[in-house]
Motif scaffolding. Structure first.
Motif, short mmCIF file in Angstrom:
data_model
loop_
_atom_site.label_atom_id
_atom_site.label_comp_id
_atom_site.label_asym_id
_atom_site.label_seq_id
_atom_site.Cartn_x
_atom_site.Cartn_y
_atom_site.Cartn_z
N SER A 47 39.64 38.31 16.55
CA SER A 47 40.80 39.02 15.99
C SER A 47 40.84 39.87 17.31
O SER A 47 40.07 40.52 18.25
CB SER A 47 40.67 39.42 15.51
OG SER A 47 42.14 40.27 15.02
N LYS A 49 43.80 42.05 18.63
CA LYS A 49 44.87 43.84 17.98
C LYS A 49 45.39 44.31 19.92
O LYS A 49 45.11 45.00 20.67
CB LYS A 49 44.24 44.68 17.40
CG LYS A 49 45.59 45.63 16.70
CD LYS A 49 44.79 46.52 15.18
CE LYS A 49 43.87 46.17 14.20
NZ LYS A 49 43.75 47.06 13.26
N TYR A 58 48.34 41.49 15.31
CA TYR A 58 47.17 41.27 15.56
C TYR A 58 47.09 40.14 15.24
O TYR A 58 48.02 39.46 14.67
CB TYR A 58 46.64 41.82 14.99
CG TYR A 58 46.42 41.63 13.27
CD1 TYR A 58 45.65 40.50 12.26
CD2 TYR A 58 46.70 42.85 12.52
CE1 TYR A 58 46.67 40.73 10.92
CE2 TYR A 58 47.91 42.80 11.03
CZ TYR A 58 46.97 41.95 10.26
OH TYR A 58 47.47 41.26 9.03
N TRP A 125 36.35 47.61 16.84
CA TRP A 125 36.57 46.96 17.89
C TRP A 125 37.15 47.62 19.09
O TRP A 125 36.17 48.51 19.62
CB TRP A 125 38.49 47.13 17.58
CG TRP A 125 39.24 46.38 16.32
CD1 TRP A 125 38.61 47.20 15.83
CD2 TRP A 125 39.77 45.53 16.50
NE1 TRP A 125 39.88 46.65 14.61
CE2 TRP A 125 40.25 45.98 14.57
CE3 TRP A 125 40.00 44.40 16.79
CZ2 TRP A 125 40.64 44.61 13.73
CZ3 TRP A 125 40.91 42.99 16.31
CH2 TRP A 125 41.23 43.81 15.14
#
Length: 129
Positions: A47, A49, A58, A125
């Motif tokens: 992913s 973002k 995202y 993240w």
């Protein structure tokens, strides 16, 4: 006094800088489901973002297949990243406001969502450089 003004002018933008602006890659997460908590991590789940001054977006895939995309607006308040989803492919998220507690440690952004006293998710993240 002149030096104090110069120091304040240089330091103020740093204090007010948004630590979340930029591009982030998903590292790992834990999520509450009806069956219990599940974990996910890269590279099975990928992913990205992107955060700018006012908006986030995202896109997420799992096992090289598209799963989710979305975005909207957000505000930072104290240690909360409060996002409002305005678009995406998960209808139940559209219009939803979620207040994540967050902490940035080096290049890692940790955020956690608890709603009505119940754990919803925790994600990590990594800043893309």
């Amino acid at each position: 006094m002149k030096y104090l003004s110069i120091i304040c002018a240089l330091v103020s933008p740093l204090v007010l800088a948004n630590p979340l602006e930029g591009t982030w890659e998903f590292v790992s997460g834990e999520y509450a489901t009806k069956e219990g908590r599940i974990k996910a991590s890269a590279p099975q789940v990928t992913s990205t973002k992107i955060i700018n001054k006012t908006h986030f977006s995202y896109i997420t895939s799992s096992d090289n297949k598209f799963h989710y995309a979305g975005g909207g607006t957000y505000v930072l308040k104290d240690n909360h990243f409060i996002e409002t989803v305005t678009l995406g492919n998960v209808d139940s998220l559209i219009g939803r406001e979620m207040a994540f507690t967050y902490e940035v440690k080096g290049d890692l952004w940790h955020h956690k969502l608890v709603e009505d006293g119940k754990f919803v998710e925790y994600e990590v993240w990594k800043r893309v450089k």
